[in-house]
Design an enzyme around this catalytic site. Sequence first.
Site, PDB file in Angstrom:
ATOM      1  N   TYR A   1    -121.061  -8.226  27.333  1.00 53.25           N
ATOM      2  CA  TYR A   1    -121.484  -8.936  26.121  1.00 53.25           C
ATOM      3  C   TYR A   1    -121.342  -8.023  24.898  1.00 53.25           C
ATOM      4  O   TYR A   1    -120.800  -8.426  23.862  1.00 53.25           O
ATOM      5  CB  TYR A   1    -122.937  -9.393  26.277  1.00 53.25           C
ATOM      6  CG  TYR A   1    -123.512 -10.041  25.039  1.00 53.25           C
ATOM      7  CD1 TYR A   1    -123.065 -11.287  24.613  1.00 53.25           C
ATOM      8  CD2 TYR A   1    -124.522  -9.416  24.309  1.00 53.25           C
ATOM      9  CE1 TYR A   1    -123.598 -11.890  23.481  1.00 53.25           C
ATOM     10  CE2 TYR A   1    -125.060 -10.011  23.180  1.00 53.25           C
ATOM     11  CZ  TYR A   1    -124.593 -11.242  22.770  1.00 53.25           C
ATOM     12  OH  TYR A   1    -125.114 -11.833  21.641  1.00 53.25           O
TER      13      TYR A   1
ATOM     14  N   ASP B   1    -112.777 -26.184  23.466  1.00 52.68           N
ATOM     15  CA  ASP B   1    -113.443 -25.468  24.548  1.00 52.68           C
ATOM     16  C   ASP B   1    -112.970 -24.024  24.497  1.00 52.68           C
ATOM     17  O   ASP B   1    -111.814 -23.721  24.821  1.00 52.68           O
ATOM     18  CB  ASP B   1    -113.096 -26.102  25.895  1.00 52.68           C
ATOM     19  CG  ASP B   1    -113.753 -25.395  27.077  1.00 52.68           C
ATOM     20  OD1 ASP B   1    -114.473 -24.392  26.854  1.00 52.68           O
ATOM     21  OD2 ASP B   1    -113.536 -25.839  28.214  1.00 52.68           O
TER      22      ASP B   1
ATOM     23  N   ILE C   1    -128.771 -21.106  16.152  1.00 49.67           N
ATOM     24  CA  ILE C   1    -128.507 -20.700  14.772  1.00 49.67           C
ATOM     25  C   ILE C   1    -127.331 -21.470  14.181  1.00 49.67           C
ATOM     26  O   ILE C   1    -127.279 -21.698  12.966  1.00 49.67           O
ATOM     27  CB  ILE C   1    -128.273 -19.183  14.655  1.00 49.67           C
ATOM     28  CG1 ILE C   1    -127.047 -18.744  15.455  1.00 49.67           C
ATOM     29  CG2 ILE C   1    -129.496 -18.409  15.105  1.00 49.67           C
ATOM     30  CD1 ILE C   1    -126.711 -17.289  15.272  1.00 49.67           C
TER      31      ILE C   1
ATOM     32  N   LYS D   1    -118.968  -8.302  21.357  1.00 48.26           N
ATOM     33  CA  LYS D   1    -119.546  -8.268  20.020  1.00 48.26           C
ATOM     34  C   LYS D   1    -118.991  -7.118  19.175  1.00 48.26           C
ATOM     35  O   LYS D   1    -118.876  -7.227  17.963  1.00 48.26           O
ATOM     36  CB  LYS D   1    -121.077  -8.194  20.122  1.00 48.26           C
ATOM     37  CG  LYS D   1    -121.700  -9.461  20.699  1.00 48.26           C
ATOM     38  CD  LYS D   1    -121.329 -10.658  19.848  1.00 48.26           C
ATOM     39  CE  LYS D   1    -121.801 -11.974  20.405  1.00 48.26           C
ATOM     40  NZ  LYS D   1    -121.447 -13.133  19.548  1.00 48.26           N
TER      41      LYS D   1
ATOM     42  N   SER E   1    -121.908 -11.707  15.196  1.00 44.40           N
ATOM     43  CA  SER E   1    -121.872 -10.656  16.197  1.00 44.40           C
ATOM     44  C   SER E   1    -123.292 -10.388  16.694  1.00 44.40           C
ATOM     45  O   SER E   1    -124.116 -11.298  16.768  1.00 44.40           O
ATOM     46  CB  SER E   1    -121.234  -9.390  15.602  1.00 44.40           C
ATOM     47  OG  SER E   1    -121.094  -8.387  16.582  1.00 44.40           O
TER      48      SER E   1
ATOM     49  N   ASN F   1    -119.058 -18.758  15.302  1.00 37.05           N
ATOM     50  CA  ASN F   1    -120.473 -18.678  15.670  1.00 37.05           C
ATOM     51  C   ASN F   1    -120.740 -18.779  17.168  1.00 37.05           C
ATOM     52  O   ASN F   1    -121.628 -18.106  17.692  1.00 37.05           O
ATOM     53  CB  ASN F   1    -121.236 -19.798  14.948  1.00 37.05           C
ATOM     54  CG  ASN F   1    -122.621 -20.008  15.498  1.00 37.05           C
ATOM     55  OD1 ASN F   1    -123.558 -19.279  15.176  1.00 37.05           O
ATOM     56  ND2 ASN F   1    -122.783 -21.023  16.351  1.00 37.05           N
TER      57      ASN F   1
END
Length: 329
Positions: A202, A91, A30, A206, A172, A118
Amino acid sequence: MGFFDPSTGEYFDPSVDRRVVLITGANSGIGYYTALHLYLHGYVVYIAGRTESKVLKAMEDIKEESKKRIENSSEQSSKKIVGELHFIKMDLQDLSTVVKGAEEFKAKESKLHILVNNAGIMAVPFEQTKDGYDVQYQVNYLSHALLSFKVLAELKAVAQEGKVEPRVIFVSSLAHASFKNGYEPGDLIKKTPEACFSWIRYGKSKMAEIQFIQRFAKENPGILGLSVHPGIIITDLYQYWSNVPVVGFLFKSSFWAIGKVAGVSSEQGALATLRAAMDPGLTIENDNCRYFSTGGTDAKSLKASHDKNYIDRLYTWTIEELENKGFLY
């Protein structure tokens, strides 16, 4: 409201009205399509990435794809002025390179109109970075928080001009719903089995993104802060679990089925970000801290993501951690 149409966004001539974007992780997925559409609209796009060869290849692909789209589109035919593409080495697994990358950007640009946080990794096994954090938490959240602080002066320079409102966008995920009651920001969550807790880590990263941008926008009232869920996209972010023996086959089959029913393409997944970046109707007064879902549709993040107690604790912890390591001063 249906999916956002990028053609409704304004087109710019960078030699007349220089609109600058900094986006992380735009060499694929994306991020690639986000950079493509912004470039087509005349934005000066800086792509921050770890591997220069991959980013430079993506930049060449964006230029070629842009030519094809302009040649094949009547809508684009009168708007053949595209933007610029530049590489910034960064990085996100190493906070020191985030600082260096920000300094490199600041040496080239005095203003930043849009920051798109992103880049991300998804559901990888527990690994601690050289900075001492869970790798998902650092790549997805903490490094982007640091980057947001490091380019704050350039964002404020746009706000002070008074012509447009600068925007900071976090990509997110619906996975933030893993934490219905918040969490301790410093908890590395080393628990096993990985098949479960890699996804929980994860989701934690988010959730942090959504919470951070709300306090960041409040502390910096001239900046429009937004977060988005791109949708269910079957990309190489799922690569780890797809390649695990036995489990990988089941995982790949399940997500393939879900993708067929509810999934979207990477370009469709970029539409939520593109609405947050380009929708001319969004304002700080009416839209600050909004959350968009697949296609740029209006949505609401989980209730816990708006809990002031958790937001304030995360923000305070983040600043203290970055200050203690010498990255904020």
